[in-house]
Design a protein around this motif. Structure first.
Motif, short mmCIF file in Angstrom:
data_model
loop_
_atom_site.label_atom_id
_atom_site.label_comp_id
_atom_site.label_asym_id
_atom_site.label_seq_id
_atom_site.Cartn_x
_atom_site.Cartn_y
_atom_site.Cartn_z
N GLY A 52 0.79 -1.24 0.00
CA GLY A 52 0.00 0.00 0.00
C GLY A 52 0.81 1.28 0.00
O GLY A 52 0.26 2.37 0.08
N LYS A 53 2.13 1.15 -0.10
CA LYS A 53 3.00 2.34 -0.09
C LYS A 53 2.86 3.09 -1.42
O LYS A 53 2.99 4.31 -1.47
CB LYS A 53 4.44 1.88 0.12
N THR A 54 2.65 2.33 -2.50
CA THR A 54 2.50 2.92 -3.84
C THR A 54 1.17 2.43 -4.43
O THR A 54 0.87 1.24 -4.35
CB THR A 54 3.66 2.47 -4.76
N LYS A 55 0.40 3.35 -4.98
CA LYS A 55 -0.85 2.97 -5.65
C LYS A 55 -0.58 2.87 -7.15
O LYS A 55 -0.07 3.82 -7.75
CB LYS A 55 -1.96 4.00 -5.39
N PRO A 56 -0.93 1.73 -7.79
CA PRO A 56 -0.66 1.60 -9.23
C PRO A 56 -1.63 2.42 -10.07
O PRO A 56 -2.69 2.84 -9.58
CB PRO A 56 -0.86 0.10 -9.46
N ASP A 57 -1.28 2.63 -11.34
CA ASP A 57 -2.15 3.36 -12.27
C ASP A 57 -3.29 2.47 -12.73
O ASP A 57 -4.39 2.95 -13.03
CB ASP A 57 -1.33 3.83 -13.50
N GLU A 58 -3.00 1.17 -12.83
CA GLU A 58 -4.06 0.24 -13.24
C GLU A 58 -3.76 -1.15 -12.70
O GLU A 58 -2.65 -1.42 -12.25
CB GLU A 58 -4.18 0.20 -14.77
N GLY A 59 -4.76 -2.03 -12.77
CA GLY A 59 -4.59 -3.41 -12.32
C GLY A 59 -5.28 -3.69 -11.00
O GLY A 59 -5.92 -2.81 -10.41
N ARG A 60 -5.19 -4.95 -10.56
CA ARG A 60 -5.87 -5.38 -9.34
C ARG A 60 -4.87 -6.11 -8.44
O ARG A 60 -3.98 -6.80 -8.92
CB ARG A 60 -7.01 -6.35 -9.68
N VAL A 61 -5.07 -5.96 -7.13
CA VAL A 61 -4.30 -6.73 -6.14
C VAL A 61 -5.32 -7.33 -5.18
O VAL A 61 -5.94 -6.62 -4.39
CB VAL A 61 -3.29 -5.84 -5.37
N ILE A 62 -5.52 -8.64 -5.30
CA ILE A 62 -6.61 -9.32 -4.57
C ILE A 62 -6.02 -10.20 -3.47
O ILE A 62 -5.06 -10.93 -3.69
CB ILE A 62 -7.47 -10.17 -5.55
N TRP A 63 -6.65 -10.16 -2.30
CA TRP A 63 -6.10 -10.81 -1.11
C TRP A 63 -7.10 -11.77 -0.45
O TRP A 63 -8.24 -11.40 -0.20
CB TRP A 63 -5.72 -9.72 -0.10
N GLY A 64 -6.63 -12.98 -0.15
CA GLY A 64 -7.37 -13.90 0.72
C GLY A 64 -8.62 -14.52 0.14
O GLY A 64 -8.99 -14.28 -1.01
N GLU A 65 -9.26 -15.34 0.98
CA GLU A 65 -10.45 -16.10 0.54
C GLU A 65 -11.61 -15.19 0.17
O GLU A 65 -12.45 -15.54 -0.64
CB GLU A 65 -10.91 -17.06 1.66
N LYS A 66 -11.67 -14.02 0.80
CA LYS A 66 -12.80 -13.12 0.55
C LYS A 66 -12.53 -12.18 -0.62
O LYS A 66 -13.32 -11.28 -0.89
CB LYS A 66 -13.12 -12.31 1.81
N SER A 67 -11.41 -12.39 -1.32
CA SER A 67 -11.05 -11.57 -2.49
C SER A 67 -11.14 -10.08 -2.21
O SER A 67 -11.81 -9.33 -2.92
CB SER A 67 -11.95 -11.94 -3.68
N ILE A 68 -10.45 -9.65 -1.18
CA ILE A 68 -10.43 -8.23 -0.80
C ILE A 68 -9.44 -7.50 -1.70
O ILE A 68 -8.34 -8.00 -1.96
CB ILE A 68 -9.98 -8.08 0.68
#
Length: 246
Positions: A52-68
């Motif tokens: 979370g230090k840098t926010k990308p211009d595009e794309g997704r970063v998905i975490w864990g079973e709940k797809s956060i």
């Protein structure tokens, strides 16, 4: 193995320089992975995006079973969700003992009232002793952290991250500046940690990567160039050209 972290189509540009270029990367629930590549390949920026230090211009970063989506969370919330990061230079509280450093790092309520009234329980103390054993600092619990060797400080910082019970540990060049014996012990700590959580190690030292004996991802110009065992990626002509041949 279920996927814990999925980075998909991520790009980020700094002042016209594309540091990450349509990067896709995923790691399983309890997997050890090494990330290698030449300087400027995007290794640190990749970790900055995940934490979370840098926010990308595009794309997704998905975490864990709940797809956060981690892109919607602050750095603090990402850490609370279970992402721990170790930087290259160890940051420990030098005037505090090893025991105090580990105790402070335990996963606890962080409100100001909870912090002010906190007294370690028997269970907390048992956890600290167990963590010290994991990182090989049992005999140093009473020592001031400032007295430790460079390698021991690195282990203490890994222990402080483990104290927070992360599901993913991002470790930046853990072998830098270590003696061969310290490097070997660091390998053991990371292998043990990866039995119960995902561990991603960014490293330049090929011997160290070989000892980890895990899947390797090679980054170049912000994208994945090759992936597989170390033998597989080091025999890849593109990898030889851009990284190993230097």
């Amino acid at each position: 193995m279920s996927t814990l972290l999925e980075v998909s189509g991520v790009s980020v540009t700094f002042d016209g320089f594309r540091a990450i270029n349509n990067l896709s990367f995923s790691i399983g629930d309890a997997e050890l992975r090494a990330v290698i590549g030449p300087n400027g390949a995007g290794k640190t920026t990749f970790m900055d995006i995940v934490t979370g230090k840098t926010k990308p211009d595009e794309g997704r970063v998905i975490w864990g079973e709940k797809s956060i989506s981690l892109l919607k969370l602050s750095e603090a919330k990402i850490a609370q969700a279970g992402v721990g990061r170790k930087f290259q230079k160890p940051t420990v509280f030098e005037d505090q003992t090893v025991e105090e450093n580990l105790t402070m790092a335990l996963k606890k309520p962080r409100g100001w009232m909870a912090v002010l009234t906190y007294k370690p329980t028997a269970s907390d103390r048992a956890k600290v002793v167990d963590l010290a054993k994991q990182i090989g600092l049992t005999d140093a619990l009473e020592r001031k952290s400032g007295e430790l060797s460079h390698g021991q400080k690195q282990w203490l910082e890994i222990g402080m991250l483990l104290a927070q019970e992360p599901r993913l540990l991002l470790v930046d060049e853990p072998a830098a500046g270590m003696t061969p014996e310290e490097r070997e012990h660091t390998t053991d700590i990371l292998l043990e940690a990866a039995k119960t959580r995902a561990v991603v190690v960014v490293e330049h030292d090929m011997e160290f990567v070989r000892r980890l004996n895990c899947r390797v991802t090679v980054l170049h110009e912000g994208a994945v160039l090759a992936e597989g065992s170390l033998d597989h990626v080091t025999s890849n002509q593109d990898v030889i050209d851009v990284y190993l041949g230097r």
